[in-house]
Design an enzyme around this catalytic site. Structure first.
Site, short mmCIF file in Angstrom:
data_model
loop_
_atom_site.label_atom_id
_atom_site.label_comp_id
_atom_site.label_asym_id
_atom_site.label_seq_id
_atom_site.Cartn_x
_atom_site.Cartn_y
_atom_site.Cartn_z
N ASN A 1 0.80 -1.23 0.00
CA ASN A 1 0.00 0.00 0.00
C ASN A 1 0.83 1.27 0.00
OD1 ASN A 1 -2.59 1.59 0.61
ND2 ASN A 1 -1.27 2.14 2.33
N ASP B 1 -7.97 5.53 0.83
CA ASP B 1 -6.79 5.17 0.04
C ASP B 1 -5.52 5.43 0.84
OD1 ASP B 1 -4.97 4.59 -1.91
OD2 ASP B 1 -5.63 6.12 -3.33
N ASP C 1 1.82 7.20 -0.33
CA ASP C 1 0.77 6.30 -0.80
C ASP C 1 1.00 5.92 -2.26
OD1 ASP C 1 -1.95 5.16 -0.02
OD2 ASP C 1 -2.40 6.13 -1.93
N ASP D 1 0.42 4.74 -6.01
CA ASP D 1 -0.61 4.85 -7.05
C ASP D 1 -0.62 3.55 -7.85
OD1 ASP D 1 -2.30 5.42 -9.11
OD2 ASP D 1 -1.15 7.09 -9.92
N ASP E 1 -1.46 -7.20 3.46
CA ASP E 1 -1.62 -6.18 4.49
C ASP E 1 -2.54 -5.06 4.04
OD1 ASP E 1 -0.74 -4.86 7.02
OD2 ASP E 1 0.11 -3.39 5.63
N HIS F 1 -7.13 -0.21 2.07
CA HIS F 1 -6.52 1.08 1.76
C HIS F 1 -6.00 1.19 0.33
CE1 HIS F 1 -6.71 2.31 5.95
NE2 HIS F 1 -6.26 1.12 6.28
N GLU G 1 -6.04 -9.04 5.02
CA GLU G 1 -6.40 -8.30 6.22
C GLU G 1 -7.30 -7.13 5.82
OE1 GLU G 1 -4.93 -5.07 9.42
OE2 GLU G 1 -4.06 -5.29 7.43
#
Length: 529
Positions: free
Chosen positions: A136, A229, A235, A237, A266, A270, A297
């Site tokens: 993520n 997100d 973060d 893309d 994981d 998000h 998860e």
């Protein structure tokens, strides 16, 4: 609200074309009829006094194999942003403790050679390895870059908290010491959708990158806080083609390098679920392993939020049963005001047992105030520890029943400072033994009392079965429950003994009925003498 409805509408008519994941995926490396069992071999704060974590794991593998464990979920093996980082602060997925970063070669857990040695030992002892895949976000960039970004409202990421501005974000990952080995991909601002720090103003916030070519937050994520997100750090893309290709290559590479059998995924709420589904399918295809194991998860105690994800992934991954864990947590807090007959209500294992990886606690549920968590302080919302007064009962409900696939937590089995109980560990070892030798065959439930429930496993040709009674009643330890249960005509006229206390016997009549007992707030596992 609209995105919630759109996702529900997209998934409501999805039909599975494959068996449930726990029926199609590899839960053990051989065809043994023995019950499979997973262990999460780490806690959040764990370290060994004299050995690297990978060396400690290798030493324990023969014991774990003897106890009946068939899968080991490892902590993220990748290089973290900091030496003490657990790997969830992912810096370089391709560095397993081989290249120098900030003056260190090893990860918190050890070196690449130590990891591969432990993985090899696991295979020799008939245990599969599972890799914790952190896909993520990234942290610990080598340098910052300047770009346009807009702050997002922390309570609703779909709203802006101000106008666009130039910020300096830590988005350039050059990996100078790795120098292109394994992967030549270099991350820049073009490959991320947001950051949480502006180096220019020394300001922490959630910044959405608004440079040309950036699409903003993915819409294919959980709608908590408007759009979930962004979790932490930088973060990723997942709509960027170069990002997709590098992560696909890594999935194939990490399985080939370690010999692992699959992944723990994981924080899937998000990041883009459409990419993740494609990633799982492509890694399976590239490795030629249709039985590759996956468990996701998705952290929510609300089954109604989990159901669309179960549908969307079409059996390509199993899911940790967070709603069941939440019920365990409530039962431990509410004591005998909790109705045990409702323990499986609105859970994954109650709805779709072939999807459910059941657990009692894990590294996300600990009491965070006990730990020095640095960048993970935001995860305090996950705290939902199952107290000792119900932990043995909870383990009996995941280890000895026919439904779901249980995962044991290292912190409940090995001494540590994050909530360890010697009593729980002793009971847990007995329950794991009972799973290995007795918990087989058809199941019959006897859920007739609020504070005491029982169930019978009838056994099979190779295993004799067992009867289980558990209580959450407070009060004197001498208080005794009795549950009349049938263990089958084949066991008529026999007697049963207790595994938990090594005392007491139950006589079985000619029709297979017996009155099985347990004491207040305890568990009894009964097996044929």
């Amino acid at each position: 609200m609209f995105d919630d409805f759109r996702f529900w509408l997209e998934t409501v008519f999805i039909k599975r074309t494959v068996p449930p994941p726990l029926e199609r995926m590899q839960l053990r490396p051989d065809d043994s009829p023995a019950n499979p069992l997973m262990i999460q071999f780490f806690t959040w704060d764990c370290l060994h006094e004299s050995l690297s974590w990978w060396k400690h794991l290798e030493e324990e593998i023969p014991n774990l194999a003897e106890q009946g464990y068939t899968q080991i979920w490892l902590p993220p093996p990748n290089k973290a942003a900091e030496l003490d980082g657990r790997g969830y602060d992912a810096y370089d997925l391709w560095d397993l403790g081989e290249f120098e970063h900030k003056g260190h070669i090893r990860t918190r857990w050890g070196t690449r050679e130590e990891l591969l040695s432990a993985c090899s030992a696991a295979r020799r002892h008939g245990i599969d390895i599972l890799i914790d895949a952190v896909l993520n976000h990234k942290l610990g960039a080598d340098r910052h870059e300047t770009f346009m970004a807009v702050p997002s409202n922390p309570d609703n990421r779909l709203k802006d908290d101000g106008p666009p501005r130039l910020i300096d974000g830590w988005t350039a990952f050059d990996y100078p010491t790795r120098n292109g080995k394994y992967s030549s991909f270099r991350w820049t601002k073009d490959h991320f959708s947001g950051v949480d720090w502006d180096q220019k103003t020394q300001t922490k916030a959630i910044y959405r990158i608004v440079e040309p070519g950036h699409k903003g937050w993915s819409r294919n994520v959980d709608t908590e806080l408007g759009n979930y997100d962004f979790l932490l750090g930088v973060d990723i893309d997942h709509s960027h083609p170069a990002v997709q290709e590098d992560l696909l290559k890594w999935g194939n590479w990490i399985l080939g390098t370690t010999g692992a059998a699959g992944f723990r995924l994981d924080a899937i709420k998000h990041f883009d679920r459409k990419f993740l589904l494609s990633w799982i399918q492509h890694v399976r295809k590239r490795t030629g392993n249709d039985k590759m194991f996956c468990v996701a998860e998705y952290w929510s105690a609300d089954l109604d939020k989990v159901i669309p994800y179960l549908r969307f992934f079409r059996g390509e991954t199993s899911f940790f049963d967070v709603p069941l864990h939440h019920n365990f947590h409530l039962a431990s807090r509410q004591s005998d005001s909790f109705d045990l007959r409702q323990i499986f209500k609105k859970t994954v294992v109650g709805l779709q047992p072939g999807d459910a990886v059941t657990f009692v606690d894990n590294h996300d549920t600990v009491s965070w105030e006990l730990l020095d968590c640095h960048w993970m302080q935001d995860s305090q919302s996950l705290e939902s520890w199952v107290s000792e007064n119900f932990k043995t009962q909870a383990y009996a409900l995941i280890l000895l029943r026919a439904s779901g696939y249980p995962c044991v937590f290292y912190g409940d089995l090995y001494p540590n400072r994050e909530g360890y109980s010697e009593r729980t560990a002793k009971n847990l070892r007995i329950l794991v033994e009972a799973r290995k030798y007795y918990a087989y065959g058809p199941q019959q439930d006897y859920f007739s009392e609020k504070n005491c429930i029982g169930f019978v496993r009838k056994g099979d040709r190779s295993h004799p079965g067992c009867a289980v009674v558990l209580s959450n009643k407070s009060g004197p330890a001498t208080f005794k429950h009795e549950v009349r249960m049938n263990v089958g005509l084949a066991n008529g006229g026999s007697s049963y003994r207790s595994l938990m206390t090594q005392e007491g016997k139950v006589a079985i009549d000619a029709q297979g009925w017996g009155s099985f007992f347990c004491f207040a707030n305890s568990v009894q596992v009964w097996v044929k003498v």
